[in-house]
Design a protein around this motif. Structure first.
Motif, short mmCIF file in Angstrom:
data_model
loop_
_atom_site.label_atom_id
_atom_site.label_comp_id
_atom_site.label_asym_id
_atom_site.label_seq_id
_atom_site.Cartn_x
_atom_site.Cartn_y
_atom_site.Cartn_z
N GLN A 160 0.84 -1.19 0.00
CA GLN A 160 0.00 0.00 0.00
C GLN A 160 0.87 1.24 0.00
O GLN A 160 2.04 1.20 0.38
N ALA A 161 0.29 2.34 -0.44
CA ALA A 161 0.97 3.63 -0.44
C ALA A 161 0.67 4.36 0.87
O ALA A 161 -0.38 4.14 1.48
N THR A 162 1.59 5.23 1.28
CA THR A 162 1.38 6.03 2.49
C THR A 162 1.72 7.49 2.21
O THR A 162 2.64 7.77 1.43
N VAL A 163 0.98 8.38 2.85
CA VAL A 163 1.32 9.80 2.83
C VAL A 163 1.22 10.32 4.26
O VAL A 163 0.19 10.18 4.92
N CYS A 164 2.34 10.87 4.73
CA CYS A 164 2.41 11.42 6.09
C CYS A 164 2.45 12.95 6.00
O CYS A 164 3.22 13.50 5.20
N LYS A 165 1.63 13.63 6.80
CA LYS A 165 1.65 15.09 6.86
C LYS A 165 1.77 15.52 8.32
O LYS A 165 1.07 14.99 9.18
N TYR A 166 2.65 16.48 8.56
CA TYR A 166 2.86 17.02 9.90
C TYR A 166 2.10 18.33 10.07
O TYR A 166 2.18 19.21 9.21
N ALA A 167 1.38 18.47 11.19
CA ALA A 167 0.84 19.75 11.63
C ALA A 167 1.85 20.39 12.56
O ALA A 167 2.33 19.75 13.50
N VAL A 168 2.18 21.65 12.28
CA VAL A 168 3.22 22.35 13.06
C VAL A 168 2.69 23.71 13.51
O VAL A 168 1.76 24.25 12.91
N VAL B 193 -0.87 9.69 9.03
CA VAL B 193 -0.46 8.88 7.88
C VAL B 193 -1.71 8.33 7.20
O VAL B 193 -2.46 7.54 7.79
N GLY B 194 -1.92 8.76 5.96
CA GLY B 194 -2.97 8.18 5.12
C GLY B 194 -2.43 6.93 4.45
O GLY B 194 -1.29 6.92 3.98
#
Length: 438
Positions: free
Chosen positions: A333-341, A389-390
């Motif tokens: 599977q693919a993953t996309v991680c985004k940080y809230a800062v 992480v989506g």
């Protein structure tokens, strides 16, 4: 089994979640710098203090009856934390101090590659004063250099010509800053291409690769703004990256393996833990940006989110020296991680404000970072606050999921909306095609 994780950021939160998923009966313990509430709810015992104080951490581990240690950040490795635990008879994931120099001393890493004739080494020189620095900068050419502090400087030890340095005067000023901090200087040729992270598990005898990840250091959309600890990252379903060829991946793995062998030869110690090569694909092949001696953050969040293997069994195989490819399975599977800062991050971040995560629907893939539990509230401390992480069958579906969830966190925060989007990834692909065609 009693397992201790050192560190209390999002990377360590991901480690705890992976351990908690194991069918093995475990009791989990944390020694961190703050009370991370996401980690706290998964632990039997939690202690805060100086995570680089080897004697204090080992003493607490003995009190808790710890049988396995995982060291999250690099600072304890530099202080010899793994050495202290092995001396106490406690198996540890994280290399000993002499081996951790692959991360903690950029000079050591470059010299090791040169001595053992390992591919991927850019032109470089070391300096202990400003003498002859300007000569080498001129030799490399205007805008064609990178200046690095030899040791750890909390992510502030590297500046790139054209991005951060716009004249010889600015370059010499940064060199002086490094010297003023009692560090030595490394100057390298600037490499043009696409960067990627290639982490491997190591059991002292062999390396087993993880999915490749691309991190995004710049603070703002479109790769604008100052460098950060990492605003997010993505991985693809085939565990490669869309802008890389199969040969690129083979080259990078061969370099990781050669460095792993050179470390064992040079240091006379087995490398147990994570070896992480930070690479750049260029027109003339794969080059090394740097090495890390631990999981990356955010990259750990991508790979551990899709780890299908029993992480406790995998850790046991690492410390016992019997790791195999069969021990290590990741879902396709693919993953996309985004940080809230925090607003103002990284240069002048807001601090000590309340953050509300209650609107995040799927909290299994939420990772808390620079936060502290104060009474019943979660307070942001000023660095990267939390990541999501989506996970999906394509990068773009994973991105939409990550974007929806990270946007639901309440507080004076921002995140990069473009990480994992079709537009940004196509730009990466086009960029590499242009470079290869030159």
């Amino acid at each position: 089994m009693n397992i201790l994780v050192i560190g209390s950021g999002a990377r360590e939160h991901a480690l705890f979640k992976a351990l908690h998923r194991s069918p093995h009966k475990t009791s989990l313990f944390c020694y961190g710098t703050a009370i991370n509430p996401g980690i706290h709810q998964l632990t039997n015992q939690y202690c805060t203090g100086d995570i680089t104080d080897c004697a204090a951490v080992v003493s607490m581990a003995k009190l808790w009856g710890i049988e396995l240690v995982i060291i999250g950040p690099e600072a304890p490795l530099e202080k010899g934390m793994a050495d202290a635990f092995w001396q106490a008879g406690i198996p540890t994931i994280g290399p000993k101090k002499i081996l951790a120099q692959i991360e903690t001393s950029k000079e050591f890493a470059r010299d090791l590659m040169q001595k053992h004739r390992i591919a991927g080494l850019p032109r470089y020189k070391k300096f202990t004063t400003l003498n002859h620095v300007e000569d080498f900068l001129n030799e490399l050419g205007e805008g064609n250099y990178v200046i690095k502090a030899n040791g750890l400087m909390g992510g502030k030890g590297v500046k790139v010509a054209g991005d951060h340095l716009h004249s010889i005067t600015e370059a010499l000023g940064f060199c002086q800053e490094i010297l003023d901090k009692k560090q030595t200087i490394l100057i390298e040729e600037k490499l043009i291409g696409q960067e990627f992270s290639f982490m491997c598990f190591a059991d002292g005898k062999k390396l087993v690769p993880m999915p490749l990840v691309q991190d995004h250091k710049r603070a703002y959309n479109g790769d604008k703004g100052p460098n950060t600890g990492g605003m997010g990252s993505y991985s693809d379903t085939d565990h490669r990256l869309p802008f890389l060829t199969p040969n690129d991946v083979d080259e990078a793995l061969a370099i990781n393996k050669a460095v792993f062998q050179a470390l064992s030869t040079e240091c006379g110690e087995p490398y147990i833990g994570i070896l992480y090569g930070s690479f750049i694909a260029t027109k003339s092949g794969i080059y090394v940006i740097e090495f890390n001696a631990r999981f990356g953050d955010p990259e750990a969040l991508n790979v551990l989110s899709i780890l299908e293997s029993d992480f406790v069994a995998l850790c046991q195989a690492m410390v016992n020296g019997n790791l195999t490819e069969e021990n290590v399975k990741f879902s396709k599977q693919a993953t996309v991680c985004k940080y809230a800062v925090p607003e103002g991050y990284p240069d002048a971040p807001q601090k000590n404000f309340i953050v509300d995560f209650s609107r995040v629907a799927h909290q299994d893939h939420l990772y808390l970072s620079s936060v502290n539990q104060v009474d019943d509230q979660i307070v942001a401390e000023g660095s990267r606050t939390a990541a999501y992480v989506g996970i999906a069958d394509t990068i773009f579906a994973a991105e939409q999921h990550a974007e929806h969830e990270i946007s639901s966190i309440e507080g004076p925060l921002f995140h990069r909306q473009d990480i994992g989007t079709q537009q940004l990834i196509q730009q990466r692909i086009d960029h590499m095609q242009r470079i290869r065609a030159l």
